[in-house]
Design a protein around this motif. Structure first.
Motif, short mmCIF file in Angstrom:
data_model
loop_
_atom_site.label_atom_id
_atom_site.label_comp_id
_atom_site.label_asym_id
_atom_site.label_seq_id
_atom_site.Cartn_x
_atom_site.Cartn_y
_atom_site.Cartn_z
N PRO A 12 39.55 44.46 -9.17
CA PRO A 12 40.53 44.49 -10.26
C PRO A 12 41.82 45.14 -9.79
O PRO A 12 41.85 45.81 -8.75
CB PRO A 12 39.84 45.38 -11.30
CG PRO A 12 38.93 46.27 -10.54
CD PRO A 12 38.57 45.55 -9.26
N ASP A 13 42.87 44.93 -10.56
CA ASP A 13 44.12 45.64 -10.32
C ASP A 13 43.98 46.99 -11.00
O ASP A 13 44.09 47.10 -12.21
CB ASP A 13 45.29 44.86 -10.92
CG ASP A 13 46.59 45.62 -10.79
OD1 ASP A 13 46.57 46.72 -10.21
OD2 ASP A 13 47.61 45.12 -11.26
N VAL A 14 43.70 48.03 -10.25
CA VAL A 14 43.45 49.33 -10.86
C VAL A 14 44.74 50.10 -11.10
O VAL A 14 44.70 51.21 -11.58
CB VAL A 14 42.49 50.19 -10.01
CG1 VAL A 14 41.13 49.55 -9.94
CG2 VAL A 14 43.05 50.42 -8.61
N GLU A 16 48.18 48.62 -12.28
CA GLU A 16 49.31 47.92 -12.87
C GLU A 16 50.22 47.27 -11.84
O GLU A 16 51.18 47.88 -11.36
CB GLU A 16 50.17 48.89 -13.70
CG GLU A 16 49.53 49.26 -15.00
CD GLU A 16 50.52 50.00 -15.90
OE1 GLU A 16 50.80 49.48 -16.97
OE2 GLU A 16 50.99 51.08 -15.52
N LEU A 111 36.30 39.31 -15.58
CA LEU A 111 37.55 40.04 -15.65
C LEU A 111 38.52 39.32 -16.54
O LEU A 111 38.52 38.11 -16.62
CB LEU A 111 38.17 40.12 -14.26
CG LEU A 111 37.35 40.84 -13.20
CD1 LEU A 111 37.99 40.66 -11.86
CD2 LEU A 111 37.23 42.30 -13.54
N VAL A 112 39.39 40.10 -17.18
CA VAL A 112 40.48 39.47 -17.92
C VAL A 112 41.77 40.05 -17.44
O VAL A 112 41.79 40.94 -16.63
CB VAL A 112 40.36 39.72 -19.43
CG1 VAL A 112 39.09 39.15 -19.96
CG2 VAL A 112 40.48 41.19 -19.72
N TYR A 114 44.57 41.50 -15.85
CA TYR A 114 44.94 41.78 -14.48
C TYR A 114 43.93 41.21 -13.51
O TYR A 114 44.28 40.73 -12.45
CB TYR A 114 45.05 43.28 -14.28
CG TYR A 114 46.22 43.85 -15.01
CD1 TYR A 114 47.46 43.86 -14.41
CD2 TYR A 114 46.07 44.31 -16.31
CE1 TYR A 114 48.55 44.37 -15.08
CE2 TYR A 114 47.15 44.82 -16.99
CZ TYR A 114 48.40 44.84 -16.37
OH TYR A 114 49.46 45.34 -17.04
N GLY A 115 42.68 41.28 -13.88
CA GLY A 115 41.64 40.86 -12.96
C GLY A 115 41.73 39.39 -12.61
O GLY A 115 41.41 39.00 -11.50
#
Lengths: 453, 371
Positions: A12-14, A16, A111-112, A114-115
């Protein structure tokens, strides 16, 4: 793949808006039992080193990225068998995971937002009435690169501006002696470290007349990228080609105004409905026609047998810039295809290439190649032959240029064609004839319509 | 870094020591029976669990961002419990514990952090405004709202009071200082509740203020008090008194809840890069939940079954938050225009129509349903 029971966790994008992260270490191995929210690995992004908790409970099936590797946001990093599937079959080799990452994607949406970013970065095609560039996509993005594994020690304590200073000065914070309160690295510490590297040597040899400037270690300002994957294959092919086949490149500027009109007319035709019609299609057809008239250009040099192999078929290669790098898939038996079928095949080939799904079979057996350098906004190049082929045609950008037309100066659509050929088997005369022929057909596509077949 | 040990500050109001001993304070008497103490404990544990789950969900890609309240549970539950139904709270973005006290379900908090809503709840219904990301601006909003309450004549013993939440970093903002001044000269019924968690992202308190934050109030002409923000009882007593003072028409109070952000500023942040781990260890000994548990155990007000029951409930809530978060519906792209104006607006209508056309211009627009 991805039979039910195997859950994939994507990076994931942890933080931002981050695009990738380095896997620092794995806490689990295949076969280990994991619970929901159990920490499975530590990653480092541009912003922070953080631990990732597992979204699934089950048994670790496979780790899809090694410690030390830099992984793009949205790429799967681990598979967990949550026990819901029943069979434990799937060999789950990493090769299969690379080839078809999308099969289970739609029903399984771990995932939603960003993911999902990796999937959504591809631009959705717009409905456009106007001209459309064909062939290659946008400039190739760098491959995910493996970075050297970090030392296992904890992060260095310091403040962001000091971190920036260290980066600017090329100082490795881990090598700096901290003097600040609580072990903090201060601005002065970094300055001292930056100055410290060189003077030690200088003072060691004061008698020396110092003939040359002291060597500055710039290695910290350089990035070393391991060569692998498509880049490695491309490099080997280019070296092989450039140093075995003596290349000659010729150029020809062509007024393609009428070709552009023909493209527009073809788009209206029912047999091209739903198919992308681009100037590249007509360039391809012109080259195929030229090959029919001058078959010697569609050949290869067999060094071992000391023979020239004339091909009675054309597998037309199209060089495509993809996210993975340069790939050159080819349309098999392109010489035998009617124009609508050729158009559909070209479209399918470029779409497959851009989606990163070109199979090895698609890339082998090519006999002659077109590279559309015009999509990069340049006029011409000196293309290097696809290994084993005798010619490659580069097609530059099409732009408005003042041009002598019917005895007057007019603004016309002009492009530059460049043809590189293997001078062992293609002489300048043959190469020039082929290039002139392609140019003539593009200048007057209707006039030679009969020849187009 | 300065020594920020709470014990060194004689002005600190404390009713429950880190060792779980109940003490008294002449200005802030508080009667707490066993039920209330257990109920406060339950709230502290449950909000911490919700928070922990949200951090995990962010790490799993389910939330874009999360601002953890870890360590500040007592400051939030204590002050949140001091509010009455008719009161209005203006939060920053970390007040998950106050939201809990105002009856806002955890899933409603998650919507904004998941990027599926610009708000998430009805402020009027809950007496709890939407989260404010801009630092300190809500202090002005609260002051203006409080002046409205004043002009409505809604003051008195049963009147309404307003509370503004912000952090130590916000005290450096112009907006916050303007709010202090405006509230003071207008005698507005507002309580400024500053959770001093010692760090404004990576900036320590000694880079934020030359004087203890609560002392700033005297310069503006209203009282300031520092309370142990890890002491839920003291926070409850001090906030209740300040709110009562406001609702009776006696003007604003600044409360500095002395606490500690035990986690990162947000999930984007890595505190190990700028603060020493010894500091965190010291504050762990002053954990707000631990001291209340010690008190309950020592006084025999709760047994093992109670604590186990709360932990079980926390785990159930954690699972529920996880499920509800994943089930939050994605908004349609055109919904962005829906709440720009309360009334119809031609410019917004035109932008909505243009955007709808743009969306329909994609080749796969049919598959998208043009929503």
């Amino acid at each position: 793949m991805a039979h039910s029971g195997i859950q994939e966790f994507r990076l994931p994008d942890v933080g931002e808006g981050l695009v990738d992260a380095e896997i620092l270490q794995w806490y689990v191995q295949p076969g280990d039992r994991v619970e929901v929210n159990q920490m499975i690995c530590e990653i480092e992004t541009a912003k922070a080193a953080v631990e990732l908790p597992s979204p699934y409970a089950g048994t670790v099936h496979e780790l899809l990225a090694e410690a030390g590797a830099t992984v793009e946001v949205g790429s799967p990093i681990i598979r967990v068998d949550d026990g819901s599937g029943g069979d434990g079959g799937d060999g789950g080799s990493s090769a299969s995971s690379e080839a078809a990452p999308d099969a289970g994607e739609e029903k399984e949406k771990p995932l939603v937002g960003y993911g999902e970013k990796a999937a959504s970065t591809k631009r959705r095609p717009r409905r456009r009435p106007g001209a459309a560039a064909n062939g290659s996509g946008p400039a190739p993005a760098a491959e995910p690169q493996a970075a050297p594994a970090k030392a296992a020690q904890g992060p260095v304590l310091t403040k962001p501006p000091v971190r920036k200073l260290a980066k600017d000065l090329g100082v490795d914070l881990r090598a700096v002696e901290p003097t600040g309160e609580g072990g903090l690295v201060t601005r002065e510490d970094v300055r001292r470290a930056a100055e410290g590297a060189a003077p030690a040597e200088a003072s060691a040899a004061p008698e020396a007349p110092a003939p040359a400037a002291p060597a500055v270690d710039r290695s910290a300002l350089e990035e070393r990228i391991p060569v692998k994957g498509v880049r490695k294959r491309t490099a080997a092919a280019m070296v092989g080609s450039a140093f075995t086949a003596p290349h000659v490149t010729e150029f020809l500027q062509v007024d393609v105004t009428r070709t552009m009109k023909a493209v527009r007319r073809l788009r209206e035709r029912p047999e091209f409905a739903g198919t992308k019609v681009s100037p590249l299609l007509l360039v391809a057809r012109a080259l195929l026609t030229a090959v029919r008239r001058h078959p010697e250009i569609n050949a290869s040099w067999d060094e071992q047998a000391q023979e020239i192999v004339l091909k009675k078929y054309v597998n037309l290669g199209i060089a495509a810039a993809t996210e993975r790098g340069l790939v050159v898939p080819n349309v098999k038996d392109a010489h035998a295809k009617p124009l609508p079928e050729l158009a559909r095949d070209l479209q399918a080939l470029t779409e497959t290439a851009r989606a990163g799904r070109t199979s090895p079979a698609d890339m082998t057996g090519g006999t002659i190649t077109i590279t559309n350098v015009g999509v990069f906004g340049v006029d011409a190049g000196t293309p290097i032959l696809n290994p084993g082929e005798a010619a490659i045609l580069a097609f530059g950008q099409i732009r408005d240029m003042p041009w002598a037309h019917k005895g007057r100066m007019k603004l016309r659509k002009v492009t530059t064609l460049s043809l590189s050929f293997d001078h062992r088997l293609v002489d300048g005369e043959l190469g020039s004839k082929v290039l002139r022929d392609v140019g003539a057909m593009l200048e007057d596509p209707e006039g030679v319509a009969l020849a187009w077949g | 870094m300065s020594d920020t040990t709470a014990h060194d500050e004689p002005e600190l109001v404390q009713l429950l020591t880190p060792d779980g001993e109940l003490v008294t304070h002449p200005d802030y008497p508080l009667e707490v029976d066993a039920d209330q103490a257990r109920s406060l404990y339950r709230d502290l544990v449950l909000v911490r669990r919700v928070d922990t789950e949200a951090v995990a969900l962010q790490r799993q890609g389910e939330l874009g961002l999360w601002a953890s309240l870890l360590g500040q549970e007592a400051a939030q539950i204590g002050s949140g419990r001091a509010l009455r139904d008719g009161d209005m709270a203006f939060p920053s973005y970390r007040e998950h514990g106050v939201a809990w006290c105002r009856g806002i379900a955890p899933k409603e908090l998650l919507g904004m952090f998941r990027g599926v809503t610009n708000g998430g709840w009805d402020p009027a219904e809950h007496g709890f405004q939407l989260y404010t990301i801009v630092i300190g601006s809500q202090a002005l909003h609260a002051t203006g709202y409080a002046m409205g309450v004043q002009r409505d004549g809604a003051l008195g013993d049963d009147g309404e009071a307003v509370i503004a939440y912000f952090g130590d970093g916000a005290t450096s903002q112009g907006d916050t200082n303007e709010a202090f001044n405006y509230a003071a000269v207008n005698n507005a019924p507002v309580v400024f509740f500053c959770q001093n968690n010692q760090w404004a992202i990576s900036e320590p308190l000694d880079r934020q203020s030359r004087v203890p934050i609560y002392k700033r109030a005297s310069g503006f002409g209203f009282p300031g008090v520092r309370v142990d923000g890890n002491d839920v009882l003291a926070t409850l007593a001090v906030t209740r008194a300040a709110l009562q003072n406001a609702r009776e028409g006696n003007g604003p109070t600044l409360i500095e809840a002395f606490t500690y952000r035990m986690g990162a500023h947000t999930t984007n942040d890595d505190p190990t890069r700028y603060r020493a781990s010894a500091e965190l260890e010291e504050w762990k000994r002053k954990d707000p939940i631990l001291r209340l548990r010690t008190y309950l155990e020592k006084q025999g007000l709760a047994d093992e079954a109670f604590f186990a029951g709360v932990d079980e409930e926390a785990d159930r809530i954690g699972e529920r938050v996880r499920t509800e978060c994943r089930a939050l519906p994605d908004p349609g792209p055109l919904e962005i225009f829906d709440e720009v104006y309360a009334e119809p607006n031609v410019h917004i209508d035109r932008q909505r129509a243009d955007f709808a056309d743009y969306l329909a211009s994609f080749e796969d627009a049919g598959a998208q349903g043009g929503r």
